[in-house]
Design a protein around this motif. Structure first.
Motif, PDB file in Angstrom:
ATOM      1  N   SER A 297      17.722  43.459  -5.406  1.00  0.00           N
ATOM      2  CA  SER A 297      18.600  44.563  -5.768  1.00  0.00           C
ATOM      3  C   SER A 297      18.767  45.498  -4.581  1.00  0.00           C
ATOM      4  N   SER A 298      19.868  46.241  -4.641  1.00  0.00           N
ATOM      5  CA  SER A 298      20.209  47.203  -3.601  1.00  0.00           C
ATOM      6  C   SER A 298      20.973  48.343  -4.243  1.00  0.00           C
ATOM      7  N   SER A 299      21.461  49.247  -3.411  1.00  0.00           N
ATOM      8  CA  SER A 299      22.281  50.328  -3.958  1.00  0.00           C
ATOM      9  C   SER A 299      23.596  49.804  -4.521  1.00  0.00           C
ATOM     10  N   TYR A 300      24.026  48.627  -4.066  1.00  0.00           N
ATOM     11  CA  TYR A 300      25.313  48.071  -4.476  1.00  0.00           C
ATOM     12  C   TYR A 300      25.228  47.298  -5.781  1.00  0.00           C
ATOM     13  N   GLY A 301      24.141  46.564  -6.009  1.00  0.00           N
ATOM     14  CA  GLY A 301      24.018  45.753  -7.208  1.00  0.00           C
ATOM     15  C   GLY A 301      22.784  44.891  -7.152  1.00  0.00           C
ATOM     16  N   ALA A 302      22.714  43.888  -8.016  1.00  0.00           N
ATOM     17  CA  ALA A 302      21.596  42.953  -8.067  1.00  0.00           C
ATOM     18  C   ALA A 302      22.130  41.541  -7.879  1.00  0.00           C
ATOM     19  N   ALA A 303      21.288  40.675  -7.284  1.00  0.00           N
ATOM     20  CA  ALA A 303      21.699  39.296  -7.008  1.00  0.00           C
ATOM     21  C   ALA A 303      20.600  38.340  -7.432  1.00  0.00           C
ATOM     22  N   GLN A 304      20.998  37.129  -7.740  1.00  0.00           N
ATOM     23  CA  GLN A 304      20.086  36.067  -8.175  1.00  0.00           C
ATOM     24  C   GLN A 304      20.430  34.801  -7.408  1.00  0.00           C
ATOM     25  N   VAL A 305      19.417  34.189  -6.749  1.00  0.00           N
ATOM     26  CA  VAL A 305      19.629  32.939  -6.013  1.00  0.00           C
ATOM     27  C   VAL A 305      18.488  31.983  -6.354  1.00  0.00           C
ATOM     28  N   PRO A 306      18.749  30.679  -6.354  1.00  0.00           N
ATOM     29  CA  PRO A 306      17.670  29.714  -6.628  1.00  0.00           C
ATOM     30  C   PRO A 306      16.653  29.696  -5.496  1.00  0.00           C
ATOM     31  N   LEU A 307      15.393  29.417  -5.853  1.00  0.00           N
ATOM     32  CA  LEU A 307      14.363  29.266  -4.830  1.00  0.00           C
ATOM     33  C   LEU A 307      14.614  28.021  -3.995  1.00  0.00           C
ATOM     34  N   SER A 308      15.218  27.007  -4.576  1.00  0.00           N
ATOM     35  CA  SER A 308      15.549  25.786  -3.845  1.00  0.00           C
ATOM     36  C   SER A 308      17.033  25.507  -4.002  1.00  0.00           C
ATOM     37  N   THR A 309      17.677  25.175  -2.896  1.00  0.00           N
ATOM     38  CA  THR A 309      19.107  24.862  -2.895  1.00  0.00           C
ATOM     39  C   THR A 309      19.309  23.559  -2.130  1.00  0.00           C
ATOM     40  N   CYS A 310      18.664  22.500  -2.580  1.00  0.00           N
ATOM     41  CA  CYS A 310      18.708  21.220  -1.871  1.00  0.00           C
ATOM     42  C   CYS A 310      20.103  20.602  -1.870  1.00  0.00           C
ATOM     43  N   GLY A 311      20.914  20.882  -2.881  1.00  0.00           N
ATOM     44  CA  GLY A 311      22.251  20.332  -2.929  1.00  0.00           C
ATOM     45  C   GLY A 311      23.148  20.806  -1.808  1.00  0.00           C
ATOM     46  N   ARG A 312      22.687  21.803  -1.056  1.00  0.00           N
ATOM     47  CA  ARG A 312      23.467  22.314   0.060  1.00  0.00           C
ATOM     48  C   ARG A 312      23.485  21.336   1.238  1.00  0.00           C
ATOM     49  N   TYR A 313      22.520  20.413   1.269  1.00  0.00           N
ATOM     50  CA  TYR A 313      22.412  19.478   2.389  1.00  0.00           C
ATOM     51  C   TYR A 313      23.076  18.155   1.983  1.00  0.00           C
ATOM     52  N   ARG A 314      24.110  17.740   2.727  1.00  0.00           N
ATOM     53  CA  ARG A 314      24.941  16.609   2.323  1.00  0.00           C
ATOM     54  C   ARG A 314      24.558  15.297   2.997  1.00  0.00           C
ATOM     55  N   SER A 315      23.732  15.324   4.024  1.00  0.00           N
ATOM     56  CA  SER A 315      23.326  14.098   4.705  1.00  0.00           C
ATOM     57  C   SER A 315      21.813  14.042   4.803  1.00  0.00           C
ATOM     58  N   CYS A 316      21.285  12.862   5.094  1.00  0.00           N
ATOM     59  CA  CYS A 316      19.837  12.693   5.205  1.00  0.00           C
ATOM     60  C   CYS A 316      19.291  13.511   6.365  1.00  0.00           C
ATOM     61  N   ILE A 317      19.970  13.457   7.521  1.00  0.00           N
ATOM     62  CA  ILE A 317      19.493  14.211   8.687  1.00  0.00           C
ATOM     63  C   ILE A 317      19.495  15.701   8.395  1.00  0.00           C
ATOM     64  N   ASP A 318      20.541  16.199   7.775  1.00  0.00           N
ATOM     65  CA  ASP A 318      20.625  17.626   7.442  1.00  0.00           C
ATOM     66  C   ASP A 318      19.522  18.020   6.470  1.00  0.00           C
ATOM     67  N   CYS A 319      19.234  17.165   5.506  1.00  0.00           N
ATOM     68  CA  CYS A 319      18.201  17.449   4.506  1.00  0.00           C
ATOM     69  C   CYS A 319      16.810  17.487   5.139  1.00  0.00           C
ATOM     70  N   VAL A 320      16.506  16.505   5.974  1.00  0.00           N
ATOM     71  CA  VAL A 320      15.171  16.415   6.576  1.00  0.00           C
ATOM     72  C   VAL A 320      14.965  17.519   7.611  1.00  0.00           C
TER      73      VAL A 320
END
Length: 774
Positions: free
Chosen positions: A492-515
């Motif tokens: 949270s901040s003066s502007y608002g509150a935010a929520q994000v996952p602790l893990s975002t593995c789906g963001r990596y699209r290739s094996c090299i990027d993931c590793v």
């Protein structure tokens, strides 16, 4: 001497580029591997128009709620989707209270009720406090049948909640007993560590030796009675910054502190009545730069182990020098900090000739029992059942000497992370089991520009996996909380509150990027061809999963399939833009045209988002390939990001795809091109400088050392490089000059403009085969 200066200049200019190419960085410049923009679809935001200062937060996992305190309101949000508001309760100040606040000289913007304290009680109720127009007030709150309600039990909040909505404070509820560190008066000149809701209300002394202009940061409870062989008591630790009393300095010197009190403290019988008899404090050291002013504490997170002795305090610090944008993370073993208070020496003030006291280590005999110690089995054997039974000499000692001599030192002797740029504000920590069976500590670090950085320390090397922009505005992160149950991080901040996952593995699209992400949450699933989040039961199953968090080794990744080629048609003279965004901040992007490496002089402009060819010609046509090169741990990994076939308007045929052998050859020539370019530049500058100053004469021409009118010297204004395509490097006199000057050719034959007459002498550097010619 000149050669040495030239080499130093080249190193100074080229070092940043060399560091980027090699994947290394100077100390204090750790770069996040990925930057996630604000509009990422994994993020959830909550804010209400015209409502500000979301400065308090309480996780009620038993109710599935996130309680968010803001200006004159408390919101109950769904923990799994905070954009879904379930209910709210308003707590506003009256008009008369606002007028009274402004009449006392306060800004009208601050004369609202800012909710600063939120705690859960054993019976399910909640305790809430607000600034209430600089007249702090507290109340009890319930959540029943999906509705928040304030009870009619409003009480004075002085000492429990700050008067100023912007003032730092610390607060903790333990067994329905409130511990609070704030100020007791309107002016903020009476700092206090207060215990409320107990049979005995205790506070600190109003003395500079106890608290000297403090800025309170955080408070944590440690169950030190568990497993104790001496019948010890639980402790409450307080972290803060204050003006040091023990240093002689030309101005006030602020340092970071850790203090602790015993939960069973009852105060003294005569001395220190209703005051802490166990309040002791020590300096908290996080050595970053030596010598420098001490870095100042911003936040502390207690990572709890089942054995409290293995628990760790994670603290974030920033430089108190306005010219430095450095931040640091230091970790402290809880048992090491506890030992300072139970076994180390005290400091004591001694009178000196000047008006100030000097603090030195106390080397005299300590009274028994040890001053500031909790009541344990040894004290009970002496007939001391509580602090009310302590002798006056023990209480008088701790009353005048609450400061310990040694400072608390971080694990490994230094910071886990030092970074430049946006200053850190908050930290939250969680332990994650990786595929190798080991547990790794993942740190989520909030900054003053609205980002959260996700970092891990591997064998002394801190790696920032990613930075996530939580808010559209660059506002400081004020609160960080994480829930292992829901798998989310809340900020949270003066502007608002935010929520994000602790893990975002789906963001990596290739094996090299993931590793290469080196995220202990993530591994590449070969069967599914996707980056997946590890389940706890998978930590020892290597099967079809690939992960390398410590070594960043992606050699086991299967070869990726070819990138689909995109045809781009252009008209002569037009501008062509080819898009290509690198997937990692630690990668370098290269462009190849028909399997040949493009450089800056190839007629195109390379930038972060792609390649721009300003004036397309017939020579522009061909195949363009964008490659990303990432070099962790000295290994190079190439990834093709995009392939374009540029065709002139009207051409429909497609060129033959590049052969893999030629493509690999282009990769190998990359390093050679860089080295040859740097060395050629250095040699050329050195030779031109010596010719210009007449340090040696060229064979085949008669000239003197110094005369400026020598026909064999050309001034810089009279020289120009031969056009592209000329053999070697040629220096020609200016055709517009009326003076006689020389053409200097390094190998090959020069292309001399037709405007040159025979009076121009030609100087050619040739190899000397016979030493007699020298």
């Amino acid at each position: 001497m000149f050669l040495w200066v030239l080499v130093c200049w080249l190193l100074f200019c080229c070092l940043p580029a060399i560091q980027v190419i090699c994947g290394t960085h100077l100390p204090g410049t750790v770069v996040p591997r990925k930057t996630v923009p604000y509009n990422d679809d994994t993020m959830t935001l909550f804010r209400v128009d015209d409502v500000q200062n979301y400065s308090s937060m309480l996780l009620r996992e038993d109710l599935g709620l996130l309680l968010l305190g803001a200006r004159e309101a408390v919101y109950a949000l769904d923990m799994r989707n905070i954009s879904h508001k379930k209910t709210e309760v308003q707590w506003s100040v009256t008009h008369d209270e606002q007028v009274d606040c402004t009449n006392k000289g306060k800004n009208s913007h601050d004369c609202w009720n800012y909710i600063r304290v939120l705690h859960a009680l054993k019976d399910g109720k909640m305790y809430v406090c607000g600034t209430n127009a600089f007249s702090p007030a507290c109340n009890f709150m319930t959540y029943e049948e999906g509705k928040l309600s304030l009870q009619n039990k409003k009480e004075d909040g002085k000492g429990k909640c700050p008067f100023d909505p912007h003032q730092r404070y610390a607060s903790l509820m333990v067994d329905d007993v409130l511990y609070s560190a704030t100020t007791m008066n309107f002016l903020g000149s009476e700092p206090v560590l207060l215990r409320s809701f107990s049979t005995t209300t205790l506070r600190t002394e109003f003395k500079a030796t106890w608290l000297n202009e403090p800025r309170f940061i955080s408070m944590e409870e440690v169950p030190e009675s568990q497993g104790s062989t001496v019948g010890d008591d639980d402790k409450v630790y307080l972290f803060f910054n204050e003006v040091a009393v023990e240093y002689d300095f030309y101005s006030k010197l602020t340092v970071s502190r850790v203090a602790r009190v015993c939960k069973g403290d009852m105060g003294g019988q005569r001395t220190l009545q209703k005051k802490w008899t166990s309040f002791l404090k020590a300096r908290l050291d996080c050595p970053v730069l030596q010598p420098s002013l001490p870095f100042l504490l911003q936040d502390v997170f207690l990572w709890r182990d089942s054995d409290w002795r293995k628990s760790v305090f994670y603290a974030v610090f920033t430089s108190q020098s306005g010219s430095a944008d450095l931040s640091a993370v230091c970790a402290y073993n809880v048992e090491d900090v506890s030992q300072i208070f139970s076994k180390e020496k005290f400091k004591t003030p001694v009178a000196v000739e000047t008006s100030h006291n000097k603090w030195v280590m106390y080397s005299g005999e300590l009274p028994v029992p040890r001053p500031g110690a909790c009541i344990d089995d040894t004290a009970r054997q002496q007939g001391i059942r509580s602090s009310l039974d302590l002798p006056d000499k023990v209480l008088q000692f701790v009353q005048t000497r609450p400061l310990m001599d040694p400072a608390a030192q971080p694990l490994s002797g230094g910071p886990l992370l030092v970074k430049r740029g946006a200053l850190v504000t908050r930290i939250a920590v969680v332990s994650v089991a990786a595929l190798d069976g080991q547990n790794y500590t993942v740190m989520f670090i909030g900054t003053d520009n609205g980002f959260v950085e996700k970092a891990v320390n591997y064998n002394g090397e801190t790696f920032i996996i990613e930075e996530i922009q939580l808010f559209s505005q660059p506002v400081p992160i004020e609160v960080l909380r994480l829930s292992v149950t829901t798998g989310y991080l809340y900020a949270s901040s003066s502007y608002g509150a935010a929520q994000v996952p602790l893990s975002t593995c789906g963001r990596y699209r290739s094996c090299i990027d993931c590793v290469l992400a080196r995220d202990p949450y993530c591994a590449w699933d070969v069967n599914e061809s996707s980056c997946t989040t590890l389940a706890p039961s998978q930590s020892l199953q290597t099967g079809n999963l690939i992960q390398s968090v410590k070594d960043a080794d992606a050699s086991q990744c299967p070869n990726p399939g070819p990138v689909e080629r995109e045809n781009v048609t252009f008209t002569m003279g037009s501008s062509v833009k080819l898009s290509c965004r690198r997937g990692s901040n630690q990668a370098v992007v290269h462009w190849l045209r028909d399997n040949q490496l493009l450089n800056r002089s190839s007629g195109g402009y390379m930038y972060d988002d792609g390649l721009l060819i300003p004036k397309a010609s017939a020579a522009t046509a061909g195949q363009y390939e964008c490659q990303s090169v990432e070099s962790p741990k000295g290994r190079k990994y190439y990834t093709t990001l995009a392939v374009y076939q540029l065709l002139k308007e009207g051409e429909g045929e497609k060129l033959t795809p590049p052969q893999p052998e030629a493509q690999a050859q282009g990769h190998r020539l990359l390093t050679l091109w860089v080295v040859v370019g740097v060395l050629s530049t250095a040699l050329g500058v050195l030779l031109v400088w010596n010719l210009y100053h007449g340090h040696f004469c060229l064979p085949g021409c008669t000239c003197t050392r110094n005369p400026p009118s020598s026909p064999c010297r050309a001034t810089p204004a009279q020289m120009y490089l031969a056009p592209e395509g000329a053999s070697g490097v040629t220096l020609l006199p200016d055709p517009n000059s009326n003076n006689n000057h020389c053409e200097v050719t390094f190998g090959g034959s020069a292309q001399v403009p037709s405007s040159y007459s025979a009076k121009h002498c030609s100087l050619v550097l040739q190899y000397i085969d016979d030493e007699s010619e020298i």
